[in-house]
Design a protein around this motif. Structure first.
Motif, PDB file in Angstrom:
ATOM      1  N   PHE A 108       0.697  -1.465  -0.130  1.00 43.25           N
ATOM      2  CA  PHE A 108       0.094   0.076   0.055  1.00 43.25           C
ATOM      3  C   PHE A 108       1.038   1.494  -0.031  1.00 43.25           C
ATOM      4  N   TYR A 109       1.890   1.456   0.754  1.00 43.54           N
ATOM      5  CA  TYR A 109       2.460   2.208   1.297  1.00 43.54           C
ATOM      6  C   TYR A 109       3.303   2.398  -0.128  1.00 43.54           C
ATOM      7  N   ASN A 110       4.303   1.241  -1.262  1.00 37.55           N
ATOM      8  CA  ASN A 110       4.879   1.792  -2.164  1.00 37.55           C
ATOM      9  C   ASN A 110       4.015   2.211  -2.974  1.00 37.55           C
ATOM     10  N   SER A 111       2.441   1.500  -3.875  1.00 41.78           N
ATOM     11  CA  SER A 111       1.839   2.615  -3.841  1.00 41.78           C
ATOM     12  C   SER A 111       0.501   4.010  -3.896  1.00 41.78           C
ATOM     13  N   ALA A 112       1.081   4.187  -2.802  1.00 38.51           N
ATOM     14  CA  ALA A 112       0.726   5.084  -2.569  1.00 38.51           C
ATOM     15  C   ALA A 112       2.040   6.211  -2.911  1.00 38.51           C
ATOM     16  N   SER A 113       3.264   6.091  -2.757  1.00 40.10           N
ATOM     17  CA  SER A 113       4.549   7.219  -3.040  1.00 40.10           C
ATOM     18  C   SER A 113       4.229   7.623  -4.459  1.00 40.10           C
ATOM     19  N   TYR A 114       4.971   8.737  -4.767  1.00 39.53           N
ATOM     20  CA  TYR A 114       5.431   9.120  -6.110  1.00 39.53           C
ATOM     21  C   TYR A 114       5.906   8.109  -6.783  1.00 39.53           C
ATOM     22  N   THR A 115       6.835   7.863  -6.714  1.00 37.28           N
ATOM     23  CA  THR A 115       7.580   7.000  -7.578  1.00 37.28           C
ATOM     24  C   THR A 115       6.872   5.117  -6.996  1.00 37.28           C
ATOM     25  N   THR A 116       6.415   4.639  -7.739  1.00 39.13           N
ATOM     26  CA  THR A 116       6.895   2.902  -7.162  1.00 39.13           C
ATOM     27  C   THR A 116       6.981   2.210  -7.605  1.00 39.13           C
ATOM     28  N   ASN A 117       7.943   1.723  -6.305  1.00 34.79           N
ATOM     29  CA  ASN A 117       9.068   0.657  -7.132  1.00 34.79           C
ATOM     30  C   ASN A 117       8.301  -0.642  -6.783  1.00 34.79           C
ATOM     31  N   ASP A 118       8.369  -0.652  -8.241  1.00 34.53           N
ATOM     32  CA  ASP A 118       7.467  -2.196  -8.705  1.00 34.53           C
ATOM     33  C   ASP A 118       8.991  -3.910  -8.372  1.00 34.53           C
ATOM     34  N   ASP A 119      10.042  -3.171  -8.016  1.00 30.45           N
ATOM     35  CA  ASP A 119      10.536  -4.580  -7.321  1.00 30.45           C
ATOM     36  C   ASP A 119       9.946  -4.922  -5.978  1.00 30.45           C
ATOM     37  N   ILE A 120       9.757  -3.809  -5.581  1.00 28.81           N
ATOM     38  CA  ILE A 120       8.710  -3.800  -4.373  1.00 28.81           C
ATOM     39  C   ILE A 120       7.275  -3.845  -3.756  1.00 28.81           C
ATOM     40  N   GLN A 121       7.162  -3.660  -5.200  1.00 28.80           N
ATOM     41  CA  GLN A 121       5.021  -4.292  -5.274  1.00 28.80           C
ATOM     42  C   GLN A 121       5.087  -5.952  -5.796  1.00 28.80           C
ATOM     43  N   LYS A 122       6.202  -6.433  -6.505  1.00 26.46           N
ATOM     44  CA  LYS A 122       6.438  -7.304  -6.687  1.00 26.46           C
ATOM     45  C   LYS A 122       6.702  -8.413  -6.187  1.00 26.46           C
ATOM     46  N   SER A 123       7.807  -8.184  -4.751  1.00 26.84           N
ATOM     47  CA  SER A 123       7.698  -8.821  -3.706  1.00 26.84           C
ATOM     48  C   SER A 123       6.324  -8.622  -2.632  1.00 26.84           C
ATOM     49  N   ALA A 124       6.427  -7.708  -2.140  1.00 30.80           N
ATOM     50  CA  ALA A 124       5.231  -7.504  -1.487  1.00 30.80           C
ATOM     51  C   ALA A 124       3.668  -8.826  -2.225  1.00 30.80           C
ATOM     52  N   ALA A 125       3.741  -8.776  -3.641  1.00 32.39           N
ATOM     53  CA  ALA A 125       2.909  -9.683  -3.690  1.00 32.39           C
ATOM     54  C   ALA A 125       3.486 -10.966  -3.890  1.00 32.39           C
ATOM     55  N   ASP A 126       4.394 -11.228  -3.446  1.00 32.02           N
ATOM     56  CA  ASP A 126       4.584 -12.868  -3.529  1.00 32.02           C
ATOM     57  C   ASP A 126       4.842 -12.988  -2.272  1.00 32.02           C
TER      58      ASP A 126
END
Length: 124
Positions: A93-111
């Protein structure tokens, strides 16, 4: 955890070590909240007989948990997994709500959440 809730948990976890009659009495007492008299009527025995059977079952379950501790370890594991899932959801959530979303963080959280969901399916 209240005594009745704890015993109900132990019954769910270790109930198969009890005799079928003992397990049925304890399930009626702890899960269905029947009185000793109601259970006695169901089994055609005395109220004292039901009480004695339930007390013996409680002692068996309590001693088993004291010796092996699987129920508490399992409860602790499930609590930890739940916290990890919450943290992974917060990170996503915090990654997607930031100005610059980090795809690696998003993928790791989803994993992480996918692994947790897979573990939960195996448990269920």
């Amino acid at each position: 955890m209240s005594k009745n809730l704890n015993m109900s948990y132990l019954l769910d976890f270790y109930g198969n070590v009890l005799t079928e009659k003992q397990r049925d009495m304890m399930q009626q007492y702890y899960h269905m909240d029947l009185s000793l008299s109601e259970i006695a009527d169901n089994f055609g025995i005395t109220r004292q007989g039901v009480r004695d059977s339930i007390k013996r079952g409680e002692n068996i379950l309590t001693e088993l948990e004291e010796q092996v501790g699987f129920a508490e370890k399992y409860r602790s594991l499930m609590d930890g997994i739940s916290k990890i899932k919450t943290y992974a959801q917060n990170i996503a959530f915090y990654n997607s709500a930031s100005y610059t979303t980090n795809d690696d963080i998003q993928k790791s959280a989803a994993d992480i959440m996918s692994i947790i969901d897979s573990l939960a399916e195996q448990e269920g």
